[in-house]
Design a protein around this motif. Sequence first.
Motif, PDB file in Angstrom:
ATOM      1  N   PHE A 120       0.842  -1.199   0.000  1.00 24.67           N
ATOM      2  CA  PHE A 120       0.000   0.000   0.000  1.00 24.67           C
ATOM      3  C   PHE A 120       0.876   1.247   0.000  1.00 24.67           C
ATOM      4  CE2 PHE A 120      -2.175  -3.200   2.789  1.00 24.67           C
ATOM      5  CZ  PHE A 120      -3.031  -3.675   1.817  1.00 24.67           C
ATOM      6  N   VAL A 189       1.481  -7.249   5.148  1.00 23.74           N
ATOM      7  CA  VAL A 189       0.800  -7.619   3.910  1.00 23.74           C
ATOM      8  C   VAL A 189       1.816  -7.814   2.783  1.00 23.74           C
ATOM      9  CG1 VAL A 189      -0.866  -6.851   2.212  1.00 23.74           C
ATOM     10  CG2 VAL A 189      -1.285  -6.444   4.625  1.00 23.74           C
TER      11      VAL A 189
ATOM     12  N   ARG D  15      -4.579  -0.661  -8.039  1.00 21.59           N
ATOM     13  CA  ARG D  15      -3.711   0.392  -7.518  1.00 21.59           C
ATOM     14  C   ARG D  15      -2.273  -0.074  -7.649  1.00 21.59           C
ATOM     15  NH1 ARG D  15      -7.198   2.911  -8.131  1.00 21.59           N
ATOM     16  NH2 ARG D  15      -8.726   3.949  -6.794  1.00 21.59           N
ATOM     17  N   PRO D  17       1.167  -1.153  -6.405  1.00 21.74           N
ATOM     18  CA  PRO D  17       1.975  -1.767  -7.448  1.00 21.74           C
ATOM     19  C   PRO D  17       1.351  -3.040  -7.997  1.00 21.74           C
ATOM     20  CG  PRO D  17       2.738  -2.460  -5.318  1.00 21.74           C
ATOM     21  CD  PRO D  17       1.476  -1.684  -5.093  1.00 21.74           C
ATOM     22  N   TRP D  18       0.022  -3.175  -7.866  1.00 15.54           N
ATOM     23  CA  TRP D  18      -0.602  -4.451  -8.189  1.00 15.54           C
ATOM     24  C   TRP D  18      -0.868  -4.569  -9.685  1.00 15.54           C
ATOM     25  CZ3 TRP D  18      -0.354  -7.813  -4.453  1.00 15.54           C
ATOM     26  CH2 TRP D  18      -0.220  -7.331  -3.157  1.00 15.54           C
ATOM     27  N   GLU D  19      -0.802  -5.817 -10.166  1.00 13.48           N
ATOM     28  CA  GLU D  19      -1.115  -6.092 -11.552  1.00 13.48           C
ATOM     29  C   GLU D  19      -2.273  -7.051 -11.674  1.00 13.48           C
ATOM     30  OE1 GLU D  19       2.641  -7.531 -12.739  1.00 13.48           O
ATOM     31  OE2 GLU D  19       3.386  -5.550 -13.294  1.00 13.48           O
ATOM     32  N   ARG D  23      -5.168 -10.640  -6.350  1.00 11.62           N
ATOM     33  CA  ARG D  23      -4.128 -10.559  -5.321  1.00 11.62           C
ATOM     34  C   ARG D  23      -4.236  -9.251  -4.537  1.00 11.62           C
ATOM     35  NH1 ARG D  23      -0.308 -14.183  -5.010  1.00 11.62           N
ATOM     36  NH2 ARG D  23       1.325 -12.831  -4.217  1.00 11.62           N
ATOM     37  N   ARG D  25      -6.933  -7.754  -3.906  1.00 11.92           N
ATOM     38  CA  ARG D  25      -8.044  -7.912  -2.973  1.00 11.92           C
ATOM     39  C   ARG D  25      -7.609  -8.715  -1.750  1.00 11.92           C
ATOM     40  NH1 ARG D  25     -11.996 -10.006  -6.412  1.00 11.92           N
ATOM     41  NH2 ARG D  25     -12.303  -8.007  -7.423  1.00 11.92           N
ATOM     42  N   GLN D  26      -6.844  -9.785  -2.000  1.00 12.04           N
ATOM     43  CA  GLN D  26      -6.312 -10.574  -0.865  1.00 12.04           C
ATOM     44  C   GLN D  26      -5.497  -9.700   0.070  1.00 12.04           C
ATOM     45  OE1 GLN D  26      -3.835 -13.687  -2.271  1.00 12.04           O
ATOM     46  NE2 GLN D  26      -5.520 -14.890  -3.106  1.00 12.04           N
ATOM     47  N   ALA D  27      -4.659  -8.870  -0.555  1.00 11.49           N
ATOM     48  CA  ALA D  27      -3.762  -8.037   0.248  1.00 11.49           C
ATOM     49  C   ALA D  27      -4.556  -7.070   1.099  1.00 11.49           C
ATOM     50  CB  ALA D  27      -2.797  -7.276  -0.659  1.00 11.49           C
ATOM     51  N   VAL D  28      -5.548  -6.425   0.491  1.00  5.06           N
ATOM     52  CA  VAL D  28      -6.338  -5.451   1.247  1.00  5.06           C
ATOM     53  C   VAL D  28      -7.069  -6.144   2.383  1.00  5.06           C
ATOM     54  CG1 VAL D  28      -8.314  -3.908   1.127  1.00  5.06           C
ATOM     55  CG2 VAL D  28      -6.574  -3.838  -0.653  1.00  5.06           C
ATOM     56  N   GLU D  29      -7.581  -7.339   2.077  1.00 14.07           N
ATOM     57  CA  GLU D  29      -8.324  -8.040   3.115  1.00 14.07           C
ATOM     58  C   GLU D  29      -7.428  -8.413   4.289  1.00 14.07           C
ATOM     59  OE1 GLU D  29     -11.191 -11.695   2.901  1.00 14.07           O
ATOM     60  OE2 GLU D  29     -11.242 -10.520   1.050  1.00 14.07           O
ATOM     61  N   LEU D  30      -6.248  -8.915   3.967  1.00 14.31           N
ATOM     62  CA  LEU D  30      -5.299  -9.271   5.026  1.00 14.31           C
ATOM     63  C   LEU D  30      -4.928  -8.027   5.825  1.00 14.31           C
ATOM     64  CD1 LEU D  30      -3.448 -11.252   6.433  1.00 14.31           C
ATOM     65  CD2 LEU D  30      -1.728 -10.802   4.686  1.00 14.31           C
ATOM     66  N   GLU D 187     -15.317  -4.275  -8.645  1.00 18.37           N
ATOM     67  CA  GLU D 187     -14.002  -4.891  -8.462  1.00 18.37           C
ATOM     68  C   GLU D 187     -13.240  -4.412  -7.243  1.00 18.37           C
ATOM     69  OE1 GLU D 187     -12.944  -7.319 -10.085  1.00 18.37           O
ATOM     70  OE2 GLU D 187     -14.431  -7.383 -11.687  1.00 18.37           O
TER      71      GLU D 187
END
Lengths: 565, 104, 315, 219
Positions: A120, A189, D15, D17-19, D23, D25-30, D187
Motif C-alpha cells: 500500500f 501484507v 492500484r 503496485p498491483w497487476e 491478489r 483484494r487478498q492483500a487489502v483483506e489481510l 471490483e
Amino acid sequence: MSDAVLDDTSLPHDVSTFDKGYLGDGHTLRSWLLTTDHKRIAILYALTLTIFFFIGGVAIALVRIELVTPAQDFVTADEYNRLFTLHGIIMVWFFLVPSIPATFGNFLLPLMIGARDLAFPRLNLFSWYLTVIGGAFTVYVLLAGGVDTGWTFYTPYSSIYSNSHVIAAAIAVFVAGFGTIATGINFIVTTHTMRAPGLTWFRLPLFVWAMYTVSVVIILATPVLAMALTLMMAERFFGVPIFNPQGGGDPILFQHLFWFYSHPAVYIMILPAMGVVSEVIPCFARRRLFGYDFMVYALVAISVVGFFVWGHHMFVSGESPYANLVFSFLSFVVAVPSAIKVFNWTATLYRGQITYEAPMLYAFGFVGLFTMGGLTGLFLASIPIDVQATDTYFVIAHFHYVMVGGTVSAFFAALHFWWSKITGRMYPETWARFAAVLMYFGFNFTFFPQFIMGWAGMPRRYGSYPPEFQIYHVLSSAGAVVLAAAYLMPLGYLTWSLRWGRRAGDNPWGATGLEWQTSSPPPTHNFDKLPTVERAPYDYHPEGYVETGEAARTIEASQKGGEQE
Amino acid sequence: MSAAGRRRHDDMPTVREIVRRPAWVLLVLLVALGLNIGAAFLPIAPFLKTAFHLIVAAGTVALIAFIFMEMEKKGPTIRLFAAAGFIWIAILFLLIFSDYGIRR
Amino acid sequence: MRHFIFFPPEASVYARHVDWILFGLLGVSAAIIGLVVALLLVFGIRYRRGSRAPRGPLPAWVSRDVEIGWTVATLFTFVFIFWYATASFLTTIGAAPNALEIHVVGKQWMWKIEHSNGVREINELHVPIGIPVKLVMISQDVIHSFFLPALRIKQDVLPGRYTSESFTADKTGTYNLFCAEYCGTDHARMGGSIVIMKKADYQKWLDAQPGAENLAGQGRQLFVRLGCAGCHFEKGHRRAPDLAGLYGSYVELADGRTVRADDSYLRDSILQPKRDIVAGYAPIMPSFEGTVSEDQIFELVAFIKSYSGDAETTQ
Amino acid sequence: MTAARITPAEKAALREPWEDIARQRQAVELGMWAFLASELLFFSGLFAGYTIYRSIYPQAFWEAGAETSLWFGGANTAILLISSAVVALVPRAARWPGLGRFARAMLWIGALLGVAFLVLKGFEYREDFHEHLWPGPDFKLHAEGAELFFSFYWCLTAIHAVHLVVGICLLARLAVAGARDPGWFTETPAVQATALYWGLVDIIWTVVFVIIYLPGRGG
C-alpha cells in the motif's frame, strides 16, 4: 500524476536519470513530498529521524553538562526534568522505534523480496505524514515550554499534578504510534502477498523475517499504548477518574497498560537490529548464517514471549509479589532466544573468510554491546537485584546498551552496508572504520560507569546528586563527548560521499540478497525483470572466494549448489 | 458458493438468495439480544447472569465474524490474524490478573 | 560524606545476601561474555580472509546438535538463576511479627516519618540495629519510591494504598535515602538519610526528642475530636461496630464477604465507609476523605490497633 | 495470473503496485484484518480497566449499571445488529454489476442506521447529563467506584461513537464513489474492507452493551 509537467525526468533528453535510478525520478520538492515510492519515503524518514536524533541528542548533551557537578547549577530543576523527558520521548518514539523499520525496512523490504513496492504505497506515505504530524506536536511541546513527566507518563503525576504540556506530548506519541501501525500493516501484507516466485518463507533473508515479526509486535502492542494515553488524557482533560486514587482508581493500571506496549517496544527496537546484523555478518564472513531455522524461530519466540514479561518493570511498584514471580520467570525465558541469536552470529564466523569493513565493525560492536545489554537484563529480571537496580542508573545503562549499543550500532551498520545501494556511492572506508571504533569506545566510556553508580544507588532523573557519584558522572559526560563526535562523523563523511564518493557497482560486497541484483541506486520500479529465487538465503561459500577488481569481490561460480541440508 | 475467478452473468444470484442467510443470522442475533436483556432481569446470582451475558455476547461476536464478515470462507492466514487479536487480549487479561487477582 | 563510592555499603544481612546473588550473576555473565568475546576474537583472527585455516562445509548434524545443546544449556542456566534469585526474594515476603512499625508519608517533595511513640522527623529516619523494622508507607499526592541503597530495598509509595518494606539493619552509620520514582520538580531533592544506631543510642535519641504523646494516644484524641466516639464508643444499642480487638480479626460484611481488618481495611473504612459495610449495621458513617490527612489516618489506625475496650468510653 | 486480460473495471480498481486484482483484494483483506486485530487491542485497554475495577468494586458497578438507560442501549444494539446484517449484504452483492444498485442501497441503509444510532446516543447523552451521571463534583451516585463505572461508560461509548462516525463516512463514500463508477464498484477491494470495518464496530458494541447496560437489572 499531475506533477508530470514539473517532472524533468519525463523529458527524453535527460541522460542523468539513467544511472540515478529512483533518485533521478523527479527533483522537485513535490516529487518528494507526494511520492509513493517506498525508496523515497525511506529517504524522507531518514531525514526526519536524523533531525529528531539530533534534537534528542542536544537535549541529552545539556543534561550531561548539568550532571558534571553534583549541584543543580547549569539548568533549573524544572528545565532539567523537561530536558530528559524530551530526550526520552524523542529518542524512543521519533528515533528508535521507527529507526530501522521506517528507513531500511521501507527501502529494502520490497527489494529483498523482489517486489515493485510495498503493498500500500499511499498508506506508506500517509504513515510518514503521521510521523511528521506527531513530530510537529513534539516540536510544539518543545517550543511551548516542554513536558516534565518523563517518557513514561506515569499517572497520577501526568494526569493531575504536572503543569507542563502533557496532552500535546501524548498526542504526539499517539499520532506517531498510528504511523508505525500503518507501516507495520504494510510490511505484514507485503511479506505475505508480494514475495517473488520461489521465495518461500524459509528462504527469506532474516532482515525480512525481522521486519515481519516486528510488524506483528507493532500492530498488537501500539494500540494498547494509544489507549493508555487516551485514558490519561481523558483524566487530565475531562477530569474523569480512571487512574486517580481519589476517585477509587488505581495508578498502577496505567503502568500495566503502558508496559504492555513499552516492553514489547524494546523488541520493536532490537528485532530490526538483529535483522541487520544477520545480513551483515554472513556477508563479511562469506559464510552461510549458522542455524538459519533457529534464528527464525528465535525471532518469532522473542516477539511472542516479549509480550509476557512487562511486569518486570514493576517489581517495586506495588504489584502483587506473586505477579512478580510470574514475570520474573518469563523474563528469564525470553532471554533464551536472544542468547541463541548471539551464539549463532558467533558461530557463523567459524570457517569463514572474514573481512572487516565498517559494517562488519559495527556488527561486531553490536554483538558485544547487545550481549552486555542482554546479560544485564538478567540482573533486572531477578527480583532482589532489580529492587536495588530499578530506577537507578543501572537501568539507564542497561537499556542504553540494548537500544543505543544495540539498535543504533545496527542502524549505522545498515547505513554503511546499504549506503551504496541507496545512493550509488561508496562511503570513505577509513573514516568509517575510525568512526565505528570510536563509537564503540565512546559508548562504553559513557555507559559503563553508569552500571557502577547505579548499583551504588544513584537514582535516575536526578539533576543534583550526592558528591560521591560525581566521578562517574564526569566520566560519563566525557564519554558522551566522544560518542557525540562518533555520531557526527558519519554525518560529515556520508554527506561528503554523496558528491565525491567513489561510484559503487551494483553489488560491491558480493552479497547474495535480491536487493543486490538490481542497479545501485535501484530504478523506481526496482527490478527491470522481476527475479525468481531458487536458493536458500546467504548462499556464501568461502571456498569459492574470488576477487574481481572494482566490485571488491564476487562469489559467482561457486554457487553451483553447495546445499548442505 | 464463493465466486472465484471470472464471473459470468448467469451465475448471478438473486437478491433473495443473497439475503436469505444473513437474514436468518440476524434473526438469531436479535433473539439472542432479547434473551440477554431478559436474562438480566432474572432473580439469579449476579455472576451467573454476567456469565450468561458474556456467553451470549461471545456467540454474537462469533456469528458476526464468521457469517457477516465471512470469516468462514477465509484462509488460515486471515484466521490467524483475527485470532491474534483475541489471543493477545487474553494475554493482557491473564497477566494483568496475575497482579490484580492476587493482590488483596 | 565520602567523595567516592565504588560499591554501596551493606547494612543488613539481606543486603549481603543480595550482593552474593549479584556476584553469582556477575560470574555467570562474565563467563558468557568472556565466551562470546573469545569466540569472536578467535574466529575473527583465525578465519580472517586469506588465512590458512581449513574451511569447508559443516556436516549437517553439527548445526542441529550444537543448536539444541546451547539452547538447553542457556535455558537451564537461566532457570537456575531464576530459582537462585527468587528463593531469597520469597523469604522477604511478610515481615517479622513483632517488628518495629514506622509510618512514612511521602509528599512532593519530602518524607514525613512518624514513629509509633509519636516522634516525627522529616527526610531522616532513625532506626536501631538488630530490631526488625517495618515501614508502612503511603503517598499524599503522586507516586514516590522509598529507596535505601545500603539496605538494598526500594518500594514505591502509592497514593491511596499502603505499601510496606521491612529490614533489619546490622551496621551503624548514616546512609542515603532517596526518592526513586520521578515525582516532579524537586524529585532530586526528595531524600535525606537513614541513621542506623546502636540500641542504646537510639533510645537516647528518642528520649531527646520533644515530648509527645505516642501515636495511639494522638489517635485517641483525634478519634474523640472527629466525633467517632459518639457512635463507636456508645454503650448498649450500638449504631457502629465495636472497635475493641478489631485489628487483625476477620469481619463479616453485609454482602457476605469476609475481610481481614488490616491497615488498608481500616484506612478504607475511614475514607470510603460505604465500600465494606459490616454485616448488621446501616451504612450511616460519613466519609472522612479530605477531612483527615494521611498522617492522621496513621494515628487513628494506631489507636484502633491498640484499643482493647478496657478504656473509659466518651470523655 | 493472466495479466494480459484486464477488464476496464479491474483497471479502475487496480492500484500501484498491483497487476492482478485478485491478489490486490487478498492483500487489502489481510491488511484490514491485521488492522482490526490492532483495533481490538486498542479497545482491550478499556475492557481490561473495566474488568479490573469491576472486580474491585462489584457492588458499585452493579448499582451504577442500573443507572444507564437500557431502552437506549437495547434499541441501539438492535439497530447496529440490523445495520451489520445489511452491510454484510454489500460484498455479497457488489461483485455482480446487476446487483450494484442493490449493494449501494444497502450501503445507504447501513449508513442511515448508523446515523440513527448516533442520534439515539445523543438523546441518551443528554439524559445522562440531566441526571448528573458525568463524573465530577455533582455526580449523582455516591458509592465508591460508581464514578469509575461512568468514566468507562463515557470513554467506551464515546470512542466507539468516533469509530462509528468513521464507519458512516466510509459507507457513504463507497456508495457515492460506486454510483459514479459502477464498474470500479464491482471490483474494488474497498467494498470488502469497508464491510469488515463495519463488522468490527458492531463486534465492539456487542461487548460494550453487555458490560455497560446489563449489570444491575432486576434487583
